[in-house]
Scaffold this active site. Structure first.
Site, short mmCIF file in Angstrom:
data_model
loop_
_atom_site.label_atom_id
_atom_site.label_comp_id
_atom_site.label_asym_id
_atom_site.label_seq_id
_atom_site.Cartn_x
_atom_site.Cartn_y
_atom_site.Cartn_z
N HIS A 94 89.56 -19.84 -23.99
CA HIS A 94 90.64 -19.04 -23.38
C HIS A 94 91.39 -18.21 -24.42
CE1 HIS A 94 93.52 -22.48 -24.13
NE2 HIS A 94 94.37 -21.49 -24.27
N ASP A 230 86.26 -25.79 -23.58
CA ASP A 230 87.09 -24.63 -23.91
C ASP A 230 86.97 -24.22 -25.39
OD1 ASP A 230 89.00 -22.67 -23.88
OD2 ASP A 230 90.51 -23.86 -22.86
N SER A 662 96.85 -23.94 -28.82
CA SER A 662 95.49 -23.89 -28.33
C SER A 662 94.54 -23.50 -29.44
CB SER A 662 95.37 -22.88 -27.20
OG SER A 662 95.68 -23.53 -26.01
N1 ARG Z 1 96.86 -24.17 -19.97
C1 ARG Z 1 96.20 -23.73 -21.15
C2 ARG Z 1 97.16 -22.96 -22.07
O1 ARG Z 1 98.31 -22.83 -21.78
C3 ARG Z 1 94.96 -22.99 -20.87
C4 ARG Z 1 95.13 -21.66 -20.22
C5 ARG Z 1 93.90 -20.88 -19.95
N2 ARG Z 1 93.14 -21.37 -18.84
C6 ARG Z 1 93.33 -21.02 -17.53
N3 ARG Z 1 92.58 -21.55 -16.62
N4 ARG Z 1 94.23 -20.12 -17.14
O2 ARG Z 1 96.85 -22.03 -22.73
N1 ASP Z 2 97.04 -24.11 -23.45
C1 ASP Z 2 98.11 -23.89 -24.40
C2 ASP Z 2 97.77 -22.79 -25.41
O1 ASP Z 2 97.07 -21.85 -25.11
C3 ASP Z 2 98.44 -25.17 -25.09
C4 ASP Z 2 99.53 -25.89 -24.39
O2 ASP Z 2 100.45 -25.25 -23.87
O3 ASP Z 2 99.50 -27.11 -24.43
O4 ASP Z 2 98.27 -22.72 -26.50
#
Ligand code: ARG
Ligand code: ASP
Length: 727
Positions: A94, A230, A662
C-alpha cells in the site's frame, strides 16, 4: 505479615508505574540509552543502545529509510528498510501502490497481475519518491527557545522560533549534501534537529498482485486476524560516488552502511519485538475538550461524508474494471481514515477516555492550585481550553465540510482550483504563461488518467447537498447558496448541467485551453461553472474559515503546550514520550494475541490456511490466485514454513505504532528482520489518542511469507541471492 506484603506490593506497583514500560511509547533513538535500554533488555533485547543508534559507526538505524515525496521529503508517508547491500528495500504494497498504479494500464496491469523486474534494466523509474536516511539527531531546544520567556507574545514567539530554526538548519546543511529539519516535540516544549541524506532515484523492483498484496482489501483493512501480503520492493540508486542524484540512466545501486539480516526463525507468543520507523502524527496528551470535539462532532461528520463518497465510487468500480483501476487508489485513500475514525470512536468509548482525561484534569487543577507559582502558570488553563473549544467547534465543522465535501468533494472542483493562478495572470506576466501552462498540462494528464465523469457527477451532487444541508448559511460559500436557490435544491440537476458546460470534465477541452492560452482568456475561465464553484469554496475557506480557525488554534496550541509542560512538571518521575511527528522513532513490545470482545480471543499469528478459508472468486477482495491455491495444496512452502509445517502470513504484537509506520522493519531480540509492520487491529486504533496494552496491536507481515511469495509464487527467487538470510 499479610499487611506488610500488601504494603510492599503497593510500593512495587508504584515503582513500576513510574518507570518506563514496554508496549506504550514511540521513543527517540538518541535517548534510548538514557531512558529505555535497561527496560528493553529486561524484555529480552540482546543488543545495546549503540547497536541501534550511534552516529560514529554503522548501526541498525542506517538500514531504515523514511519514504517521502520530492516537494515534502521530511513528511514521511511510509517507512522502508534495506535488505541487501545493493540498495534493495522492502516496504508495504500500500506504500508502493501509487507507483505501481502509475505504471499500470489495461494491457500492463501491474496492480492486478503483479510486477517483477527480471533484471536491473527492467526496474521502473518513479517520479518524485524520496528515501531519507537519518544521519544524526540533536536536542536544539536551548537554541530554538533562546531569549523566549513565558511572557513573550505568541506571534513574536513563533517568529523568533522560525528564525532560530532557519539558522540551525542552514548551519547543519552548510558544506554538505545533507538536508536538515528541526521539529517541535512535546507540543513545542522541546525541539530536535534531524539531519538526513535524501536519495531521489528510487525504482520499482517488484510487487505481488493485489490479490496477495491487498488481499482482504478494504474489508479486512484495520482488522485482525489478517492475511494481507502487504509488501513491495524498490531499489535506491545513487551516482558513482554513492551520493544522492536525480534519476540518470547510469546511476548505480546505492551502497548502504547497513542492511538487515533476515531471520527465518519466526515468532512465538511473548517474544520481544522492536519496530523502527517514521510514525506520522499522534495526539496522546489532548484535553477532554479536544477529544470531545473530535469524537463527537468532527469525526462523525467526516465519516458521514466519506460513507457517501465511498458508496458512489464502489458502485462504479464494481461495474467496470477500467473504473476499478482508475479509482482503487483514490477509494483506498478515502476509506482508510474513514474506517479508522469509526474504530477510534468505539475504542475511546470502551476506554472511557473522556472520563479518564477529565479525571487527570481534575488532579491537574488541584495540583496547580497548591502554590502561587504553579497557580500563575497553570491554574485556569483547563477552563480556558473548555471555552476555546466551544468557540472552535462550529468553525472546525465548517472547515471539515470545506475540505471533505468542498475542495475534495467532487474531483473536478479541486482540479479546477489549480487553474486559478493562470487565470489571474495579467498583461505584464506574459513571460509566465508558458511555465504555468506546462505545469498544468502535467497535472491535467495525471488527473484525466484516473477520471470518470459519471462517477464525478454523482460525487458533485451528493457532496454539495451534504455541504448545504449540514451547515448554517453563514458557514456556506456564496456559490453553494446560489446553486441551491437557482436549482431549488436539486443538486443533481446542477451537477448534470455544470459538468456538461465546464471544460474541467473533458481533457480535450482543457488541452484546447492550454494549447493557446492568452491573458484575455482569464475572463472566460471565470465563467466556467466548476471553476466558479471551486473558487468560491476556496475563497470562503481562505477568507472566512482559515483566519478564524488559525487564530483559535494558535490559542489552543499555546494552552496545549502549557498543559504538556504542566503534566511533565506534575509527574516528574514519569518518562514521557513525545507525540509522533514524522521523525525517527523506536517502538518495542512483544508478540501477542488479544481478547477482542466477549468470548472472542485471537491468536498471535495467521497462516496460509486462513487465506484458503476466505477464498471466494465471487468476492473481489477474497479472490485467491490459482497459483497460491496450488502451492497450498501441494504444501510447497520450502524453507519458509514454521516448525508446525504451516505457512505463516501475519502476526500481531503490542508495539505502539501509527500511520507512517507502514513498511517499518519489525526486528527480533537480535536485531534481525522478522516482519514488516503494516497496520493495527480494529479494537485498538484509538492508540493515536490513548494506548492500551490489553488490546492495542500492531499488525505485521511475517518476512517468511514475503520470501515465499517472491521465491515460490513469483519465481523471482534471484532476488534472494543479494539478501542475507539467517536460519
Ligand atoms: N490501514 C493501513 C494504513 O493505515 C493500510 C491502508 C491501505 N490499505 C487499504 N485497504 N486501504 O496505512
Ligand atoms: N497502515 C498505517 C500506515 O500506512 C499504519 C498504522 O496506522 O498502523 O502507516
Amino acid at each position: 505479615m499479610i499487611k506488610k506484603m500488601g504494603l510492599l506490593l503497593v510500593a512495587i506497583l508504584l515503582l513500576v508505574g513510574s518507570q518506563v514500560k514496554a508496549d506504550e511509547g514511540m521513543w527517540i533513538p538518541m535517548l534510548l540509552k538514557k531512558y529505555n535500554i535497561e527496560d528493553m533488555q529486561k524484555a529480552g533485547f540482546k543488543l545495546s543502545a549503540d547497536d541501534i543508534y550511534n552516529i560514529n559507526d554503522a548501526c541498525l538505524k542506517d538500514a531504515v529509510v523514511g519514504l517521502g515525496r520530492e516537494g515534502s521529503p521530511f513528511h514521511h508517508f511510509c517507512t522502508g528498510e534495506l535488505i541487501s547491500d545493493e540498495g534493495l528495500i522492502v516496504t508495504n504494497h500500500h506504500c508502493g501502490y501509487g507507483a505501481i498504479q502509475a505504471h499500470s494500464t489495461l494491457e500492463h496491469n501491474y496492480l492486478k497481475d503483479g510486477f517483477w523486474a527480471m533484471s536491473r534494466d527492467e526496474e521502473l523509474v518513479n517520479e518524485g519518491i524520496t528515501a531519507s536516511f537519518l544521519v544524526r539527531m540533536k536536542d536544539v531546544t536551548k537554541i530554538v527557545l533562546d531569549s523566549i520567556t513565558d511572557d513573550t507574545k505568541e506571534v513574536v514567539r513563533q517568529k523568533m522560533i522560525r528564525k532560530n530554526i532557519k539558522k540551525i538548519q542552514d548551519a547543519a546543511e552548510k558544506d554538505s549534501d545533507y538536508r536538515a529539519s528541526v521539529k517541535p516535540f512535546f507540543n513545542g516544549n522541546q525541539y530536535f534537529l534531524s539531519v538526513y541524506e535524501i536519495f531521489k532515484d528510487v525504482r520499482l523492483v517488484g510487487a505481488p498482485p493485489s490479490a496477495i498484496g491487498k488481499f482482504g482489501g478494504d474489508t479486512d483493512n484495520w482488522m485482525w486476524p489478517r492475511h494481507t501480503g502487504d509488501f513491495s520492493m524498490f531499489r535506491i540508486y545513487a551516482d558513482k560516488e554513492n551520493k544522492p542524484a536525480s534519476y540518470a540512466k547510469d546511476n548505480v545501486p546505492m551502497k548502504p552502511n547497513q542492511s538487515f539480516k533476515i531471520s527465518l526463525k519466526g515468532v512465538n507468543e511473548g517474544d520481544f519485538t522492536m519496530v523502527f520507523g517514521y510514525p506520522g502524527t499522534t495526539t496522546e496528551y489532548l484535553t477532554s475538550h479536544a477529544l470531545e470535539m473530535m469524537t463527537q462532532l468532527d469525526n462523525p461528520h467526516k465519516i458521514k461524508i466519506r460513507t457517501k463518497k465511498l458508496d458512489i465510487m464502489r458502485a462504479d468500480m464494481d461495474a467496470s474494471s477500467m473504473v476499478r483501476i482508475q479509482y482503487s487508489a483514490k477509494y483506498a485513500g478515502v476509506a482508510n481514515s474513514w474506517k479508522r475514525w469509526q474504530g477510534e470512536i468505539k475504542g475511546l468509548q470502551r476506554l472511557d477516555a473522556i472520563a479518564k482525561k477529565k479525571n487527570l484534569e481534575t488532579k491537574f487543577v488541584a495540583w496547580a492550585n497548591t502554590n502561587e507559582d504553579l497557580k500563575k502558570k497553570y491554574a485556569g488553563i483547563i477552563d480556558e481550553m473548555g471555552s476555546l473549544y466551544k468557540e472552535l467547534a462550529p468553525i472546525s465543522l465548517a472547515r471539515d465540510y470545506a475540505i471533505e465535501a468542498g475542495i475534495r468533494g467532487a474531483e473536478t472542483v479541486g482540479f479546477a482550483t489549480k487553474f486559478k493562478g493562470l487565470s489571474r495572470l495579467t498583461k505584464k506576466d506574459s513571460d509566465k504563461i508558458a511555465d504555468a501552462v506546462e505545469a498544468l498540462k502535467k497535472q491535467s494528464d495525471k488527473f484525466f488518467k484516473n477520471y470518470n465523469m459519471p462517477t464525478d457527477k454523482k460525487l458533485l451532487a451528493a457532496t454539495l447537498k451534504m455541504y448545504s444541508d449540514n451547515l448554517e448559511d453563514k458557514y456556506l460559500p456564496k456559490e453553494i447558496i446560489n446553486v441551491r436557490t437557482k436549482y431549488k435544491g436539486d443538486f443533481e440537476a446542477y451537477a448534470e448541467k455544470a459538468l456538461r458546460k465546464s471544460i474541467f470534465s473533458d481533457q480535450d477541452k482543457v488541452n484546447q485551453l492550454l494549447a493557446n492560452y492568452k491573458i484575455s482568456m482569464g475572463k472566460k475561465l471565470a465563467k466556467d461553472p466548476i471553476f466558479a464553484l471551486g473558487n468560491s469554496i476556496r475563497f470562503h475557506y481562505e477568507s472566512e474559515i482559515t483566519p478564524r480557525y488559525g487564530k483559535l488554534s494558535r490559542q489552543t496550541t499555546k494552552l496545549q503546550r502549557t498543559y504538556m509542560a504542566g503534566l511533565m512538571e506534575m509527574q516528574k518521575d514519569k518518562t514521557f514520550y513525545p507525540d509522533a511527528n514524522s521523525t525517527f522513532r523506536v517502538h518495542y513490545g512483544k508478540v501477542a494475541g488479544y481478547k477482542a470482545r466477549n468470548a472472542m480471543t485471537y491468536d498471535h499469528y495467521t497462516t496460509l490456511e486462513g487465506i484458503i478459508e476466505k477464498d471466494n472468486p465471487e468476492i473481489f477482495d477474497y479472490d485467491v490466485p490459482q497459483k497460491l491455491r496450488d502451492l497450498y495444496h501441494a504444501n510447497d512452502f520450502g524453507q519458509y514454513a514454521n516448525d508446525k509445517g504451516e505457512m505463516p502470513v501475519c502476526f500481531a504484537a503490542t508495539n505502539h505504532t501509527t500511520g507512517g509506520n507502514s513498511g517499518s522493519p519489525v526486528l527480533n531480540a537480535n536485531g534481525e528482520l522478522i516482519g514488516l509492520n503494516f497496520d493495527r487491529a480494529w479494537e485498538g486504533v484509538m492508540s493515536d489518542l490513548m494506548y492500551d496494552a490489553e488490546i492495542c496491536r500492531n499488525v505485521s507481515l511475517d518476512i517468511r511469507y514475503v520470501l515465499f511469495v517472491v521465491d515460490k509464487f513469483a519465481g523471482a527467487g534471484y532476488l534472494l541471492d543479494e539478501m542475507n538470510i539467517v536460519k
